[in-house]
Design a protein around this motif. Structure first.
Motif, mmCIF file in Angstrom:
data_model
loop_
_atom_site.group_PDB
_atom_site.id
_atom_site.type_symbol
_atom_site.label_atom_id
_atom_site.label_comp_id
_atom_site.label_asym_id
_atom_site.label_seq_id
_atom_site.Cartn_x
_atom_site.Cartn_y
_atom_site.Cartn_z
ATOM 1 N N SER A 34 0.831 -1.204 0.000
ATOM 2 C CA SER A 34 0.000 0.000 0.000
ATOM 3 C C SER A 34 0.871 1.262 0.000
ATOM 4 C CB SER A 34 -0.909 0.009 1.222
ATOM 5 O OG SER A 34 -0.146 0.181 2.391
ATOM 6 N N GLU A 35 0.262 2.363 -0.425
ATOM 7 C CA GLU A 35 0.958 3.646 -0.401
ATOM 8 C C GLU A 35 1.306 4.039 1.029
ATOM 9 O OE1 GLU A 35 -0.535 6.946 -2.787
ATOM 10 O OE2 GLU A 35 -1.761 5.481 -3.869
ATOM 11 N N ARG A 36 0.455 3.672 1.960
ATOM 12 C CA ARG A 36 0.693 3.983 3.369
ATOM 13 C C ARG A 36 1.961 3.290 3.869
ATOM 14 N NH1 ARG A 36 2.161 6.323 6.942
ATOM 15 N NH2 ARG A 36 1.381 6.274 9.050
ATOM 16 N N THR A 37 2.184 2.070 3.437
ATOM 17 C CA THR A 37 3.399 1.345 3.813
ATOM 18 C C THR A 37 4.626 2.060 3.250
ATOM 19 O OG1 THR A 37 2.208 -0.750 3.844
ATOM 20 C CG2 THR A 37 4.603 -0.865 3.635
ATOM 21 N N ILE A 38 4.553 2.484 2.004
ATOM 22 C CA ILE A 38 5.662 3.206 1.373
ATOM 23 C C ILE A 38 5.934 4.495 2.130
ATOM 24 C CG2 ILE A 38 6.437 4.364 -0.732
ATOM 25 C CD1 ILE A 38 6.393 1.303 -0.966
ATOM 26 N N ARG A 39 4.888 5.224 2.504
ATOM 27 C CA ARG A 39 5.074 6.468 3.262
ATOM 28 C C ARG A 39 5.746 6.204 4.601
ATOM 29 N NH1 ARG A 39 -0.570 7.667 2.223
ATOM 30 N NH2 ARG A 39 -0.644 8.507 0.127
ATOM 31 N N ARG A 40 5.382 5.107 5.251
ATOM 32 C CA ARG A 40 5.979 4.756 6.543
ATOM 33 C C ARG A 40 7.484 4.493 6.381
ATOM 34 N NH1 ARG A 40 2.469 1.224 8.022
ATOM 35 N NH2 ARG A 40 3.520 -0.616 7.226
ATOM 36 N N TYR A 41 7.858 3.773 5.323
ATOM 37 C CA TYR A 41 9.271 3.487 5.089
ATOM 38 C C TYR A 41 10.037 4.753 4.678
ATOM 39 C CZ TYR A 41 8.702 -1.509 5.667
ATOM 40 O OH TYR A 41 8.473 -2.742 6.207
ATOM 41 N N ILE A 42 9.411 5.613 3.899
ATOM 42 C CA ILE A 42 10.045 6.882 3.529
ATOM 43 C C ILE A 42 10.252 7.741 4.770
ATOM 44 C CG2 ILE A 42 9.632 9.062 2.323
ATOM 45 C CD1 ILE A 42 8.532 7.404 -0.010
ATOM 46 N N LYS A 43 9.311 7.712 5.683
ATOM 47 C CA LYS A 43 9.449 8.453 6.940
ATOM 48 C C LYS A 43 10.664 7.960 7.724
ATOM 49 C CE LYS A 43 7.043 9.633 11.179
ATOM 50 N NZ LYS A 43 5.876 9.417 12.016
ATOM 51 N N ILE A 44 10.875 6.650 7.739
ATOM 52 C CA ILE A 44 12.044 6.086 8.424
ATOM 53 C C ILE A 44 13.329 6.596 7.769
ATOM 54 C CG2 ILE A 44 13.317 3.938 8.841
ATOM 55 C CD1 ILE A 44 10.530 2.568 9.081
ATOM 56 N N LEU A 45 13.357 6.618 6.441
ATOM 57 C CA LEU A 45 14.538 7.116 5.730
ATOM 58 C C LEU A 45 14.769 8.601 6.016
ATOM 59 C CD1 LEU A 45 14.057 5.326 2.302
ATOM 60 C CD2 LEU A 45 15.831 4.838 3.994
ATOM 61 N N LYS A 46 13.699 9.382 6.085
ATOM 62 C CA LYS A 46 13.829 10.811 6.386
ATOM 63 C C LYS A 46 14.330 11.036 7.803
ATOM 64 C CE LYS A 46 10.300 12.839 3.395
ATOM 65 N NZ LYS A 46 9.010 13.545 3.402
ATOM 66 N N GLU A 47 13.778 10.293 8.774
ATOM 67 C CA GLU A 47 14.177 10.463 10.170
ATOM 68 C C GLU A 47 15.637 10.105 10.403
ATOM 69 O OE1 GLU A 47 11.374 8.066 12.291
ATOM 70 O OE2 GLU A 47 9.869 9.656 12.342
ATOM 71 N N ASN A 48 16.149 9.148 9.635
ATOM 72 C CA ASN A 48 17.553 8.750 9.757
ATOM 73 C C ASN A 48 18.463 9.539 8.820
ATOM 74 O OD1 ASN A 48 17.278 6.742 11.794
ATOM 75 N ND2 ASN A 48 16.264 5.470 10.273
#
Length: 66
Positions: A34-48
């Motif tokens: 889902s797009e929501r899953t992709i957003r969650r993983y992108i958020k992890i990349l942004k936070e790190n």
């Protein structure tokens, strides 16, 4: 709490590194999630501090920091 699929996280990072104008929708279709899953993983990349986004709307693009 959801478990993080490190393989998917690496795939998303590599896809963004190869194509700085890719979208959540395209990534979701490519990796069958889902797009929501992709957003969650992108958020992890942004936070790190691996990626950041520049611009808005059609002019937005991803910037690789690491």
């Amino acid at each position: 709490m959801k478990l993080i699929d490190k393989d998917l996280l690496q795939k998303i990072y590599k896809e963004i590194a190869n194509n700085d104008k890719t979208t959540e929708r395209l990534l979701a279709e490519k990796y069958y999630c889902s797009e929501r899953t992709i957003r969650r993983y992108i958020k992890i990349l942004k936070e790190n501090k691996y990626i950041t986004m520049e611009g808005t709307g059609r002019k937005r693009k991803w910037i690789i920091l690491k």
